[in-house]
Design a protein around this motif. Structure first.
Motif, PDB file in Angstrom:
ATOM      1  N   ILE A 237       0.611  -8.892  -1.580  1.00 52.93           N
ATOM      2  CA  ILE A 237       0.518  -9.188  -0.115  1.00 52.93           C
ATOM      3  C   ILE A 237       0.269  -7.822   0.375  1.00 52.93           C
ATOM      4  CG2 ILE A 237       1.269 -10.422   1.787  1.00 52.93           C
ATOM      5  CD1 ILE A 237       2.519 -12.541  -0.033  1.00 52.93           C
TER       6      ILE A 237
ATOM      7  N   LEU B 142      -2.538  -6.410   2.509  1.00 56.52           N
ATOM      8  CA  LEU B 142      -2.400  -6.372   4.195  1.00 56.52           C
ATOM      9  C   LEU B 142      -2.587  -4.769   4.657  1.00 56.52           C
ATOM     10  CD1 LEU B 142      -2.220  -7.670   6.748  1.00 56.52           C
ATOM     11  CD2 LEU B 142       0.273  -7.554   6.578  1.00 56.52           C
TER      12      LEU B 142
ATOM     13  N   GLY C 226      -6.428  -4.401   3.936  1.00 57.29           N
ATOM     14  CA  GLY C 226      -6.573  -4.925   4.992  1.00 57.29           C
ATOM     15  C   GLY C 226      -6.971  -3.648   6.174  1.00 57.29           C
TER      16      GLY C 226
END
Length: 296
Positions: A20, A24, A28
């Motif tokens: 994650i 991110l 991301g």
């Protein structure tokens, strides 16, 4: 299927925070940077809007950008070539069994523990381009030992200033390259060297035809690591010269565009160019590594 999930689930839950976080804060942010790069947000008021990638073309019409790319290439060639040559030479000396090897190895590796900011502050003084009457650092040292011809303007030189800027980076990373090459030297079986010596090969030919060919993976790894460091160098440049046009590189240009000129689109465009340049180095290396693992 249920058994497989029971077997995979604990490991998946264990690594899920890392997945994650990477998704991110790495991919991301890469996505967001690319979005800004293809937008028309050239100030802090204009809304985001797709501009068909014109920023990537218009950037080359800016007077400072081609010079920044040229400076980065000169720095990369000088830094990578110098660190590889010096690191290989130091590893060769270590491999020949010089005295106090452990102490010298620690001394050579110590600069790597220092940040580019700290070393840049010291090298800013060492490479001070002051005139002879106010010379400090290396220029003053050369004057005191009668080597005035070696005193120069260092990073302010219009021709090879960026090559001089690579000196602190070479000093800092050559110890790391030495460690890589030394591990490679020590991994070559002594039986191969002895066989070459029995066949009448000189010590130079032993290294040239037996040892160095087996160090190609080490050289490639060092080349990739040093190459991506040199392409995105920022802190060393800022510590020594600051935001001067003579030492302008893409990473400094990104900072100037975003924080000084308040142009997020141009800053993100430069950052995207840097990402692509690093990818051109890293991705082929990763593909080669995967293929090499499969053939073993």
């Amino acid at each position: 299927m249920a058994r497989r999930w029971r077997r995979w689930l604990p490991g998946l839950l264990l690594v899920s925070p890392s997945i994650i976080a990477i998704g991110l804060f790495v991919y991301g942010l890469i996505f967001w940077n690319t979005r800004v790069a293809v937008s028309g947000k050239h100030d802090e008021i204009t809304p985001y809007g797709f501009d068909k990638g014109r920023n990537f073309v218009d950037l080359w019409s800016q007077p400072s950008w081609p010079g920044a790319v040229q400076n980065a290439l000169v720095f990369t060639v000088a830094f990578v070539g110098g660190a590889l040559a010096l690191g290989a030479f130091l590893a060769f000396l270590m491999d020949k069994g010089i005295r106090a090897e452990a102490s010298l190895r620690a001394i050579y590796l110590f600069p790597m523990a220092v940040s580019f900011i700290a070393s840049g502050v010291v090298w800013r003084w060492l490479m001070n381009p002051a005139p002879p009457q106010r010379a400090v650092g290396l220029n003053q040292l050369f004057g005191k030992v009668g080597l005035d011809a070696l005193a120069n303007s260092w990073w302010q030189h219009p021709t090879w200033g960026m090559a001089a800027m690579a000196l602190p980076a070479i000093w800092q990373m050559s110890g790391y390259v030495m460690a890589l090459y030394l591990a490679g030297f020590r991994a070559v079986p002594e039986e191969l060297r002895e066989a070459a010596r029995v066949d009448g090969a000189s010590e130079w030919k032993v290294y040239r035809h037996v040892v160095f060919p087996r160090l190609r993976p080490v050289t490639l790894s060092a080349l990739i690591i040093l190459g991506h460091i040199s392409l995105k160098v920022f802190d060393l440049i800022m510590a020594i010269s600051g935001k001067q046009i003579i030492t302008y590189v893409p990473a400094v240009a990104t900072y100037v565009e975003i924080f000084d000129r308040h142009d997020p689109a141009n800053g993100a465009t430069i950052a995207t160019y840097l990402l692509l340049a690093v990818a051109l180095l890293v991705v082929p290396y990763l593909v080669w590594s995967v293929r090499a693992e499969r053939t073993r």
